[in-house]
Design a protein around this motif. Structure first.
Motif, PDB file in Angstrom:
ATOM      1  N   THR A  60       0.827  -1.210   0.000  1.00 33.48           N
ATOM      2  CA  THR A  60       0.000   0.000   0.000  1.00 33.48           C
ATOM      3  C   THR A  60       0.854   1.251   0.000  1.00 33.48           C
ATOM      4  N   TYR A  61       2.150   1.116   0.250  1.00 41.15           N
ATOM      5  CA  TYR A  61       3.029   2.283   0.299  1.00 41.15           C
ATOM      6  C   TYR A  61       3.708   2.575  -1.039  1.00 41.15           C
ATOM      7  N   GLY A 570       5.871   6.872  -0.291  1.00 39.18           N
ATOM      8  CA  GLY A 570       5.086   5.986   0.563  1.00 39.18           C
ATOM      9  C   GLY A 570       3.931   6.705   1.234  1.00 39.18           C
ATOM     10  N   ILE A 571       4.192   7.905   1.749  1.00 37.12           N
ATOM     11  CA  ILE A 571       3.123   8.680   2.402  1.00 37.12           C
ATOM     12  C   ILE A 571       2.033   9.045   1.401  1.00 37.12           C
ATOM     13  N   THR A 573       1.302   7.586  -1.498  1.00 36.55           N
ATOM     14  CA  THR A 573       0.579   6.405  -1.979  1.00 36.55           C
ATOM     15  C   THR A 573      -0.365   5.862  -0.912  1.00 36.55           C
ATOM     16  N   ARG A 574       0.130   5.779   0.329  1.00 36.05           N
ATOM     17  CA  ARG A 574      -0.689   5.165   1.384  1.00 36.05           C
ATOM     18  C   ARG A 574      -1.882   6.024   1.780  1.00 36.05           C
TER      19      ARG A 574
END
Length: 719
Positions: A60-61, A570-571, A573-574
């Motif tokens: 998920t990231y 990552g931030i 996308t998540r």
């Protein structure tokens, strides 16, 4: 004293062991990286390995680009980081230069056959090891294309043709077009490494940015050939299947054809203007058109999404780090303190520099003079030695183009203002003094090709005080007698040392277009003049971009910017993209995702590089202030524009200490074959710099195999 020597020896051994371990790890990672490229087209990789990687790396990231970053991006950046540490330790290990010199001699003898030059039509002068790697790269491309086509063509069956309603040749053409694009991605992945001037990868394999330009040219040709074939295949396929509207398609969750066509047009514009005849006659057109690389990359990413571009991400991100550091360095004006004007339309510019800036012979530096052009940058050879001249850096410029002629005219004008606004990038060059590994050096220069040899001679003069340096024979070929004044530049203009008694230098100068020496007093009328300038208080001495520990800081920047990008991605996308599409890739726009990630990459590199640059600039402030104070107390230049009356006849050029070592021959050319073959030293370095034909002639002599002691090196700046 003995304890100090023992301690230095122990540190040298530890350094050597660490560097050897790093190099072993680099080799292992490189072999694994190439192995992945060979396996990528196979069904084993696509049907077994890739799904397994997606299960473990797709999250998920990071989304679907996670596996690609893990396999294709991380290994290269790790090599770049380790390369920075390797070079940093090498720079700290200079005190055992003598022992390294002996080791390099043995390595040279062992690898001499592989380094022997070959002159090949279309490739120019290449060593056997270069040709071997080029051949293996062609094998990789051939293997990849053949495997891709074989695996895709076997899936075309009568049932699949019946469902699509297309003919066999149409389906094969569409599949071939896709696979040509995939193979083109391989070359694009390597395209930016050779033009990354401050690279930590090129030096660990013995390359410099200027010597690697030819690899960029080869890769550029191959990349555009495959991408052009990729585009033509799809255009013919769409025309044959009545899908011409596909050319204007900008899909939200698939390949964007229009973006790909724009990228291809940018690539074709760069390709056409890079044709040698056009590049030489219209260099500015070539230079400006080549800036389309930014649009090419942007629209390429928009064309294929972000997962595929992650394959080329490591090379391009290293290029971006280097490009941004160059931008930061070029924002400040540097201290130009004097210029020497020669009657052969050659000018030497002398800059102030910090003592912490060290570079090796044959380095180059890029200059911008805003009063001539605010956007033009030109590379020139650094003639000075950072050891012999610790507070001065000199470049030599031959007036061959409009820009250089304007510079010479500006400096020659009596009404000139007392300063020039000059910005620089560099210097860039080899990380070691490789010329000590020979027993003697034969330097063959044509015209302004003598300029890189000046830096070598100056450096070896300094080293001759503590080390045994090779004997030097300089064969300088000039067209006219006025060009002989270039020999004036072999020794520095101020504080010039005499040639040490243990330094064996012989100069054979050939003037090809004049059969007799010029009448006495001819060169007196066309004197060598010195122009002294008064720098502005804001002009700073040239300093290393990242301080004396530049390679270490470069590793920190590469590592920190990549980690910062992963955190940002990552931030995003998540907490932004994943709640919308849950990694299905059919809700959130490919274009938006690609644009966001490009912004994150650039922001990460800009943030970390700026922090490192300004931190080191602050640390270098003390050294800079000390230099400015010294110049203020004992000025290096007069407070206004002055033309020095340095009138020397040919018989007294360039210095008295060189007169006894110089012989001038009129109306003839050197018999290079005789000169080279009559030398019997165990290891002879043969260096050629100048016109392509001359370098090719020297290379053919050395490649004949009649003498095993000739080790050829071509010094060419083909920008």
């Amino acid at each position: 004293m003995k304890r100090s020597i023992s301690s230095n020896s122990e540190r040298g051994i530890i350094n050597y062991v660490i560097r050897a371990s790093i190099m072993a790890m680099v080799v292992i990672i490189f072999i694994g990286y190439i192995f992945i490229w060979f396996m990528t087209p196979t069904n084993l990789y696509r049907q077994n390995w890739l799904p397994l990687m997606r299960i473990n790396a797709n999250s998920t990231y990071f989304g679907n680009q996670g596996p690609v970053i893990l396999v294709y991006t991380f290994p290269v950046l790790l090599v770049a980081i380790m390369g920075g540490f390797y070079l940093h330790l090498g720079a700290k290990n200079n005190h055992i230069l003598q022992s390294e010199n002996e080791k390099s001699k043995s390595r040279l003898r062992l690898g001499g056959a592989w380094k022997r030059p070959m002159v090949m039509k279309g490739l120019g002068i290449v060593s056997r090891i270069e040709f071997a790697f080029f051949f293996m790269f062609i094998v990789l491309l051939t293997w990849s294309l053949a495997t891709y086509l074989h695996n895709s063509f076997v899936t075309i069956t009568p049932n699949s043709l019946q469902k699509s309603g297309h003919k066999m040749w149409e389906e094969k053409l569409e599949n071939a077009g896709l696979r040509l694009g995939l193979v083109g991605n391989i070359m694009l992945s390597f395209l930016f490494y050779p033009v990354t001037r401050g690279s930590s990868i090129l030096p660990i394999i013995g390359l410099t940015s200027e010597s690697s330009v030819k690899y960029h040219i080869w890769l550029g040709h191959l990349t555009l050939i495959f991408y052009t074939a990729h585009g033509i295949c799809y255009i013919v396929y769409w025309a044959a299947t009545n899908q011409s509207s596909e050319m204007l398609k900008w899909a939200k969750h698939d390949f964007s054809n229009l973006a790909g066509e724009i990228a291809l047009l940018c690539g074709l514009a760069m390709w056409v203007t890079a044709i040698p005849r056009i590049r030489r006659k219209a260099f500015e057109l070539f230079f400006y058109t080549h800036q389309l690389y930014a649009l090419f990359v942007i629209f390429f990413v928009l064309h294929v999404g972000l997962a595929f571009p992650c394959i080329m991400l490591p090379g391009f991100s290293l290029f971006l780090v280097d490009r941004f550091l160059r931008f930061l360095q070029s924002r400040s004006s540097v201290r130009l303190v004097s210029a020497r004007l020669l009657p052969c339309d050659v000018v030497q510019l002398d800059f102030s520099k910090t003592r912490g800036l060290n570079y090796n012979p044959t380095s180059i530096m890029f200059l911008n003079v805003s009063s001539i052009s605010k956007i033009q940058w030109h590379p020139f050879t650094v003639a000075s030695s950072s050891s012999l001249e610790p507070e001065k850096l000199s470049v030599i410029i031959k007036c061959d183009g409009n820009w250089s002629r304007k510079l010479f005219k500006t400096l020659s004008s009596q009404s000139l203002v007392d300063r020039l606004d000059v910005s620089v990038e560099g210097p860039y060059g080899p990380v070691s003094n490789r010329f000590l590994s020979h027993d003697s050096l034969i330097m063959v220069s044509g015209g302004s090709g003598i300029t890189p040899f000046i830096s070598i001679i100056r450096e070896l003069i300094f080293l001759s005080e503590t080390l045994k340096t090779p004997d030097i024979l300089l064969i300088a070929i000039f067209k006219n007698s006025s060009d002989l004044t270039m020999l004036e530049l072999i020794l520095p203009s101020s504080g010039s040392p005499t040639i040490p008694s243990n330094f064996n230098l012989r100069i054979e100068a050939y003037v090809t277009r004049q059969k007799q020496p010029p009448p006495p007093g001819t060169l007196t009328k066309a004197s060598v003049r010195t122009v002294y300038l008064k720098p502005a208080p804001s002009d700073a001495p040239i300093a290393p971009v990242l301080g004396p520990n530049g390679w270490l800081w470069l590793s920190v920047i590469i590592c920190s910017s990549f980690v910062t990008f992963l955190i940002f991605m990552g931030i995003m996308t998540r907490y932004y993209i994943y709640p919308i599409d849950h990694n299905t890739n059919d809700i959130y726009s490919y274009t938006s995702r690609a644009l966001l990630n490009m912004v994150l990459i650039c922001a990460s590199i800009s943030l970390i590089s700026s922090a490192a640059f300004y931190w080191n600039k602050k640390q270098l402030g003390r050294d800079t202030n000390q230099i400015l104070n010294v110049e203020g107390a004992t000025p290096m230049a007069s407070p206004c524009f002055v033309v020095g009356a340095e009138e020397r006849e040919l018989e007294s050029l360039p210095h008295e200490s060189l007169l006894e070592s110089t012989a001038v021959h009129y109306g003839e050319r050197p018999d290079l074959k005789r000169i080279l073959f009559e030398r019997k030293e165990r290891s002879i370095g043969v260096l050629a710099s100048g016109p392509r034909q001359m370098r090719g002639d020297v290379a053919r002599i050395c490649s004949a195999g009649l003498e095993d002691n000739l080790h050829f090196e071509s010094i060419s700046f083909s920008w």
